[in-house]
Scaffold this motif. Structure first.
Motif, PDB file in Angstrom:
ATOM      1  N   GLY A 143      45.763 -11.693  65.375  1.00 31.44           N
ATOM      2  CA  GLY A 143      45.477 -12.556  64.235  1.00 31.44           C
ATOM      3  C   GLY A 143      45.240 -11.810  62.936  1.00 31.44           C
ATOM      4  O   GLY A 143      45.120 -12.437  61.876  1.00 31.44           O
ATOM      5  N   HIS A 144      45.157 -10.481  62.987  1.00 31.59           N
ATOM      6  CA  HIS A 144      44.877  -9.691  61.784  1.00 31.59           C
ATOM      7  C   HIS A 144      46.109  -8.986  61.230  1.00 31.59           C
ATOM      8  O   HIS A 144      46.089  -8.484  60.105  1.00 31.59           O
ATOM      9  CB  HIS A 144      43.815  -8.633  62.073  1.00 31.59           C
ATOM     10  N   MET A 145      47.172  -8.912  62.010  1.00 35.22           N
ATOM     11  CA  MET A 145      48.385  -8.233  61.574  1.00 35.22           C
ATOM     12  C   MET A 145      49.599  -9.095  61.863  1.00 35.22           C
ATOM     13  O   MET A 145      49.583  -9.906  62.796  1.00 35.22           O
ATOM     14  CB  MET A 145      48.532  -6.871  62.275  1.00 35.22           C
ATOM     15  N   PRO A 146      50.676  -8.931  61.074  1.00 35.49           N
ATOM     16  CA  PRO A 146      51.874  -9.765  61.263  1.00 35.49           C
ATOM     17  C   PRO A 146      52.659  -9.406  62.513  1.00 35.49           C
ATOM     18  O   PRO A 146      52.480  -8.337  63.094  1.00 35.49           O
ATOM     19  CB  PRO A 146      52.692  -9.486  59.995  1.00 35.49           C
ATOM     20  N   ASP A 147      53.528 -10.330  62.895  1.00 33.02           N
ATOM     21  CA  ASP A 147      54.397 -10.107  64.056  1.00 33.02           C
ATOM     22  C   ASP A 147      55.318  -8.909  63.802  1.00 33.02           C
ATOM     23  O   ASP A 147      55.559  -8.508  62.666  1.00 33.02           O
ATOM     24  CB  ASP A 147      55.267 -11.338  64.321  1.00 33.02           C
ATOM     25  N   LEU A 148      55.846  -8.369  64.890  1.00 33.81           N
ATOM     26  CA  LEU A 148      56.792  -7.266  64.782  1.00 33.81           C
ATOM     27  C   LEU A 148      58.067  -7.769  64.118  1.00 33.81           C
ATOM     28  O   LEU A 148      58.678  -8.742  64.565  1.00 33.81           O
ATOM     29  CB  LEU A 148      57.109  -6.716  66.174  1.00 33.81           C
ATOM     30  N   ASP A 149      58.483  -7.095  63.044  1.00 32.49           N
ATOM     31  CA  ASP A 149      59.660  -7.529  62.303  1.00 32.49           C
ATOM     32  C   ASP A 149      60.258  -6.340  61.568  1.00 32.49           C
ATOM     33  O   ASP A 149      59.567  -5.685  60.788  1.00 32.49           O
ATOM     34  CB  ASP A 149      59.286  -8.637  61.316  1.00 32.49           C
ATOM     35  N   PHE A 150      61.515  -6.043  61.833  1.00 31.10           N
ATOM     36  CA  PHE A 150      62.190  -4.948  61.140  1.00 31.10           C
ATOM     37  C   PHE A 150      63.699  -5.044  61.352  1.00 31.10           C
ATOM     38  O   PHE A 150      64.168  -5.732  62.254  1.00 31.10           O
ATOM     39  CB  PHE A 150      61.694  -3.583  61.635  1.00 31.10           C
ATOM     40  N   GLN A 151      64.437  -4.331  60.499  1.00 26.19           N
ATOM     41  CA  GLN A 151      65.880  -4.146  60.643  1.00 26.19           C
ATOM     42  C   GLN A 151      66.152  -2.667  60.410  1.00 26.19           C
ATOM     43  O   GLN A 151      66.116  -2.200  59.276  1.00 26.19           O
ATOM     44  CB  GLN A 151      66.658  -5.003  59.626  1.00 26.19           C
ATOM     45  N   LEU A 152      66.407  -1.939  61.497  1.00 30.63           N
ATOM     46  CA  LEU A 152      66.575  -0.492  61.411  1.00 30.63           C
ATOM     47  C   LEU A 152      67.777  -0.052  62.251  1.00 30.63           C
ATOM     48  O   LEU A 152      68.558  -0.878  62.725  1.00 30.63           O
ATOM     49  CB  LEU A 152      65.289   0.208  61.879  1.00 30.63           C
ATOM     50  N   VAL A 153      67.916   1.243  62.434  1.00 24.62           N
ATOM     51  CA  VAL A 153      68.994   1.822  63.222  1.00 24.62           C
ATOM     52  C   VAL A 153      68.376   2.616  64.363  1.00 24.62           C
ATOM     53  O   VAL A 153      67.477   3.436  64.134  1.00 24.62           O
ATOM     54  CB  VAL A 153      69.884   2.742  62.362  1.00 24.62           C
ATOM     55  N   ASP A 154      68.835   2.371  65.603  1.00 27.70           N
ATOM     56  CA  ASP A 154      68.241   3.088  66.722  1.00 27.70           C
ATOM     57  C   ASP A 154      68.898   4.459  66.901  1.00 27.70           C
ATOM     58  O   ASP A 154      69.799   4.842  66.136  1.00 27.70           O
ATOM     59  CB  ASP A 154      68.288   2.257  68.011  1.00 27.70           C
ATOM     60  N   ASP A 155      68.459   5.199  67.913  1.00 29.84           N
ATOM     61  CA  ASP A 155      68.936   6.572  68.078  1.00 29.84           C
ATOM     62  C   ASP A 155      70.335   6.660  68.691  1.00 29.84           C
ATOM     63  O   ASP A 155      70.827   7.749  68.968  1.00 29.84           O
ATOM     64  CB  ASP A 155      67.929   7.400  68.887  1.00 29.84           C
ATOM     65  N   HIS A 156      70.974   5.493  68.872  1.00 30.36           N
ATOM     66  CA  HIS A 156      72.391   5.469  69.260  1.00 30.36           C
ATOM     67  C   HIS A 156      73.267   5.077  68.074  1.00 30.36           C
ATOM     68  O   HIS A 156      74.475   4.886  68.226  1.00 30.36           O
ATOM     69  CB  HIS A 156      72.618   4.494  70.411  1.00 30.36           C
ATOM     70  N   GLY A 157      72.630   4.913  66.904  1.00 27.62           N
ATOM     71  CA  GLY A 157      73.372   4.517  65.716  1.00 27.62           C
ATOM     72  C   GLY A 157      73.622   3.025  65.617  1.00 27.62           C
ATOM     73  O   GLY A 157      74.400   2.566  64.779  1.00 27.62           O
ATOM     74  N   LYS A 158      72.950   2.234  66.446  1.00 24.49           N
ATOM     75  CA  LYS A 158      73.143   0.786  66.470  1.00 24.49           C
ATOM     76  C   LYS A 158      72.110   0.090  65.585  1.00 24.49           C
ATOM     77  O   LYS A 158      70.928   0.449  65.589  1.00 24.49           O
ATOM     78  CB  LYS A 158      73.006   0.281  67.909  1.00 24.49           C
ATOM     79  N   ASN A 159      72.564  -0.894  64.812  1.00 20.44           N
ATOM     80  CA  ASN A 159      71.636  -1.699  64.023  1.00 20.44           C
ATOM     81  C   ASN A 159      70.823  -2.580  64.970  1.00 20.44           C
ATOM     82  O   ASN A 159      71.394  -3.297  65.802  1.00 20.44           O
ATOM     83  CB  ASN A 159      72.397  -2.578  63.026  1.00 20.44           C
ATOM     84  N   VAL A 160      69.513  -2.528  64.834  1.00 19.35           N
ATOM     85  CA  VAL A 160      68.632  -3.299  65.709  1.00 19.35           C
ATOM     86  C   VAL A 160      67.565  -4.004  64.878  1.00 19.35           C
ATOM     87  O   VAL A 160      67.256  -3.596  63.754  1.00 19.35           O
ATOM     88  CB  VAL A 160      67.956  -2.408  66.772  1.00 19.35           C
ATOM     89  N   THR A 161      67.024  -5.048  65.455  1.00 23.09           N
ATOM     90  CA  THR A 161      65.909  -5.768  64.844  1.00 23.09           C
ATOM     91  C   THR A 161      64.790  -5.881  65.878  1.00 23.09           C
ATOM     92  O   THR A 161      64.978  -5.557  67.060  1.00 23.09           O
ATOM     93  CB  THR A 161      66.321  -7.181  64.396  1.00 23.09           C
TER      94      THR A 161
END
Length: 205
Positions: free
Chosen positions: A40-58
């Motif tokens: 209740g004190h921090m937001p949900d997990l949310d991101f758009q990044l690149v993993d260590d295989h070079g794949k776009n992930v959220t």
């Protein structure tokens, strides 16, 4: 121990976070957590990044898994390798339950931490670790989202530099909800205890 030359203000930031939001808050629906409860004190997990295989992930790609989010970088001389080594031991102690968890190691040094570099680094510690990188603006936004902090030190004569950064580990449940915060003052036993509970709760907690 020196924490990646973390400046005093970074340490104070984490202490203030613990004091203002977390002090005395260890119960959650009857569950006795041993780490700091941030439900209740921090937001949900949310991101758009690149993993260590070079794949776009959220963040959605990790739904159904308990996530341990940690900000660091591969050139870190001390606290990052120590933290990842400790997390590997934690995963080993969890046994088969550890398959329901993922360590997300987010680089605060995306200029040097390419997917290839990140892949070699995280896999040297644990097969359930994923290296995440991406544009600097995305890293900064994610860091601010969870009240973390980092700053790049000036280049040395050899062109090398270090990055000062916070050292907390953020734990999210299978629904992507922020649940717990582990700081360097917490023990390995405490993390094993709480991860066991969190993994046992599944995605319906």
């Amino acid at each position: 121990m020196k924490l990646c030359r973390t400046r005093r203000w970074l340490l104070l930031l984490m202490l203030a976070l613990g004091t203002l939001l977390l002090a005395g808050c260890h119960r959650d629906d009857g569950v006795e957590w041993q780490l700091n409860n941030v439900s209740g004190h921090m937001p949900d997990l949310d991101f758009q990044l690149v993993d260590d295989h070079g794949k776009n992930v959220t963040a959605q790609d990790y739904r159904g898994k308990v996530v341990l989010l940690y900000f660091g970088y591969t050139h870190c001389p001390d606290v990052c390798p120590l933290t990842l080594a400790q997390l590997h031991v934690v995963m080993q102690r969890l046994g088969p339950l550890a398959d329901g968890a993922r360590i997300l190691f987010v680089s605060v040094d995306p200029a040097r931490d390419t997917p290839e570099v990140m892949h070699a680094y995280v896999n040297a510690f644990d097969p359930r670790a994923v290296g995440l990188s991406g544009p600097a603006r995305e890293i900064e936004a994610l860091s601010k989202r969870y009240r973390s902090a980092f700053t790049r030190e000036p280049d040395r004569a050899d062109g090398q530099y270090e990055v000062s950064h916070s050292s907390a580990i953020y734990l999210f449940d299978g629904n992507g909800k922020a649940r717990l915060l582990s700081t360097p003052s917490n023990t390995q036993d405490q993390m094993v205890h709480d991860l066991h509970l969190l993994l046992s709760l599944g995605t319906h907690s």
